[in-house]
Scaffold this motif. Structure first.
Motif, mmCIF file in Angstrom:
data_model
loop_
_atom_site.group_PDB
_atom_site.id
_atom_site.type_symbol
_atom_site.label_atom_id
_atom_site.label_comp_id
_atom_site.label_asym_id
_atom_site.label_seq_id
_atom_site.Cartn_x
_atom_site.Cartn_y
_atom_site.Cartn_z
ATOM 1 N N ILE A 3 44.453 52.166 33.881
ATOM 2 C CA ILE A 3 44.470 50.520 34.044
ATOM 3 C C ILE A 3 44.895 50.561 35.308
ATOM 4 N N THR A 4 44.135 49.714 36.082
ATOM 5 C CA THR A 4 44.432 49.522 37.616
ATOM 6 C C THR A 4 43.675 47.806 37.825
ATOM 7 N N GLN A 5 43.886 47.626 39.009
ATOM 8 C CA GLN A 5 43.680 46.070 39.275
ATOM 9 C C GLN A 5 42.475 46.037 39.114
ATOM 10 N N ASN A 6 41.915 44.964 38.599
ATOM 11 C CA ASN A 6 40.365 44.487 38.133
ATOM 12 C C ASN A 6 39.793 45.386 37.181
ATOM 13 N N THR A 7 40.693 45.979 36.077
ATOM 14 C CA THR A 7 39.946 46.487 35.051
ATOM 15 C C THR A 7 40.105 45.655 33.992
ATOM 16 N N PHE A 42 42.457 41.176 28.513
ATOM 17 C CA PHE A 42 42.767 40.408 29.778
ATOM 18 C C PHE A 42 42.298 41.102 30.993
ATOM 19 N N LEU A 43 42.130 40.410 32.394
ATOM 20 C CA LEU A 43 41.818 41.045 33.468
ATOM 21 C C LEU A 43 42.893 41.280 34.074
ATOM 22 N N PHE A 44 43.184 42.859 34.187
ATOM 23 C CA PHE A 44 44.317 43.305 34.765
ATOM 24 C C PHE A 44 44.593 42.786 36.211
ATOM 25 N N GLY A 45 45.522 42.309 36.582
ATOM 26 C CA GLY A 45 45.994 41.952 38.083
ATOM 27 C C GLY A 45 45.661 40.105 38.167
ATOM 28 N N ASN A 46 45.076 39.714 37.112
ATOM 29 C CA ASN A 46 44.737 38.123 36.988
ATOM 30 C C ASN A 46 45.098 37.621 35.483
ATOM 31 N N ALA A 158 31.742 42.085 38.560
ATOM 32 C CA ALA A 158 31.876 41.289 39.659
ATOM 33 C C ALA A 158 32.012 39.934 39.295
ATOM 34 N N GLU A 159 31.209 39.406 38.131
ATOM 35 C CA GLU A 159 31.488 38.025 37.720
ATOM 36 C C GLU A 159 32.861 37.753 37.159
ATOM 37 N N ALA A 162 35.177 37.448 39.769
ATOM 38 C CA ALA A 162 35.066 35.951 40.599
ATOM 39 C C ALA A 162 35.689 35.076 39.686
ATOM 40 N N HIS A 163 35.429 35.212 38.492
ATOM 41 C CA HIS A 163 35.724 34.088 37.494
ATOM 42 C C HIS A 163 37.311 34.147 37.062
ATOM 43 N N GLY A 164 37.994 35.332 37.197
ATOM 44 C CA GLY A 164 39.200 35.600 36.901
ATOM 45 C C GLY A 164 39.368 35.824 35.520
ATOM 46 N N HIS A 165 38.566 36.058 34.648
ATOM 47 C CA HIS A 165 38.773 36.301 33.018
ATOM 48 C C HIS A 165 37.643 37.071 32.626
#
Length: 174
Positions: A3-7, A42-46, A158-159, A162-165
């Protein structure tokens, strides 16, 4: 994969809450269970979740278990009196999709803010022409006790970033 940013992270867990009132801690009671049939993604970091929650999951891998407690301060903080408001009852008409029974004390009203974001408010009291609502997060003031397992970890598209979810089967459909 860790688990890292944007996973994208999928969890199964049981959430119990407890509250400290006048130096006496209540026994934790279960408020939510997310199992293999309905994992939480969930999107990790967001995620919009408490920072400490993500911090305690960082670096874990699929199949790993976790158990931790977030204090009320680390979770959703203390109740904010400014988040309690009296609003005219006519804002909650049948034309707007509300039923009279929805305005009963203790109910949570599904609402949308001026930017289109979903939110909820707890009905505290019927004041006649107005209704007293609490817009604080439902878990404000509670210690959160999580016990669960990392169900899935994958790269976010990437989508999704960009969308945050999360998109697809466990997320938002466009």
């Amino acid at each position: 994969m860790k688990i890292t940013q944007n996973t994208i992270v999928g969890l199964t867990y049981e959430l119990k809450v407890s509250k400290e009132e006048e130096e006496v801690e209540s026994a934790p009671f279960s408020v939510e269970v997310r199992d293999e049939e309905d994992p939480f993604y969930f999107l990790f970091g967001n995620s919009g979740l408490p920072e400490k929650f993500e911090e305690l999951l960082a670096g874990k891998k699929q199949g790993e278990s976790f158990e931790f407690t977030l204090t009320a301060e680390e979770a959703y903080g203390k109740a904010d009196d400014d988040m309690i408001m009296a609003l005219p009852k006519d804002q909650f008409s049948q034309e707007r999709g509300f039923e009279a029974s929805m305005l009963e004390e203790g109910n949570f009203l599904p609402l949308v803010d001026e930017n289109g974001y979903q939110m909820q408010a707890k009905v505290l009291k019927d004041l006649g022409e107005e209704v007293l609502l609490d817009f604080n997060h439902p878990l404000v003031g509670f210690d959160l006790h999580f016990e669960g397992e990392i169900h899935e970890v994958r790269e976010a598209t990437a989508e999704e970033i960009a969308h945050g979810h999360v998109h697809g089967e466990h997320g938002h459909q466009h």
